[in-house]
Design a protein around this motif. Structure first.
Motif: not given
Length: 240
Positions: A131, A133, A136, A138, A147
């Motif tokens: 994912d 963020n 970043d 994740r 992370e």
């Protein structure tokens, strides 16, 4: 080059085995082995398009670019010195790479983005999820939640290798120079199984052409197939 504006006609894959480096040399259509920097053997290409290859105990395995669901096995004929086909394994989906996991030949399937055993057994490792963020990445990889920040605009992340003690993730980002040129950079992050960051590696910035097998991680060392407009180099990357 065929024309000045063309991309390089360059190797797409290679294998590291101790001091031996074996390269699929597209320019001369040969599988060439170098030992301690010296060319030792060469054998003509098999009759297929090589995307990736793996070698073990005199057996050569090729991911066939004409049908990316096939891994074709060859051995060198003792009489002719040529590669002779001995078998074909069919994968459940198209693959991008092949390699080894605890002595078992495995393939990275493109669509499910998972590694499976070429002989048809269950997935070798759980597929991590990724994912974004902000800037970043994740990563949820089994019990690990990691992370990884990017320096510039994030453009990609993937699990590229693993062993009993470590996981290796490749992260890519990009930025635009003042002249409008896009610059893509790549990094390798090595974590232990507890999620502790062990090392990071920065890939050499290559020209637009990238081989299908750019990275090899063998015995905890990270190698990059680096293509210039005149040569193909296998680089041992230093951790930092």
């Amino acid at each position: 080059f065929l024309r000045v504006e063309d991309q390089p006609h360059a190797p797409d894959t290679y294998v590291i085995d101790g001091a031996a480096i074996t390269i699929a040399d597209r320019v001369h259509s040969q599988i060439v082995t170098f030992q301690n920097g010296h060319r030792t053997t060469a054998v003509d290409f098999p009759d297929l398009k090589i995307v990736d290859m793996a070698i073990r105990d005199g057996h050569y395995y090729f991911l066939n670019g004409r049908n990316a669901r096939e891994v074709v096995e060859y051995v060198i004929d003792a009489t002719t010195g040529a590669l002779t086909q001995t078998g074909t394994q069919r994968l459940p989906a198209e693959a991008a790479l092949i390699g080894w996991d605890n002595g078992k030949l495995v393939a990275q399937l493109i669509a499910p983005n998972t590694w499976v055993a070429v002989d048809g057994s269950s997935p070798v490792t759980p597929s991590p999820t990724f994912d974004l963020n902000g800037r970043d990445f994740r990563i949820t990889d089994g019990q690990l939640v990691l992370e990884i920040p990017t320096r510039h605009e994030p453009s990609g992340v993937q699990l590229i290798a693993w062993d009993a003690e470590h996981r290796y993730y490749r992260v890519d980002d990009n930025y635009v120079r003042a002249n409008g040129e896009h610059v893509y950079r790549g990094y390798v992050y090595q974590f232990d199984t507890s999620g502790r960051l062990v090392h990071t590696y920065t890939l050499r910035e290559a020209i637009g052409y990238k081989p299908s097998r750019e990275l090899q991680i063998v015995d905890g060392q990270v190698y990059q197939l680096f293509i210039t407009r005149k040569t193909a180099q296998v680089l041992l990357l230093e951790p930092h």
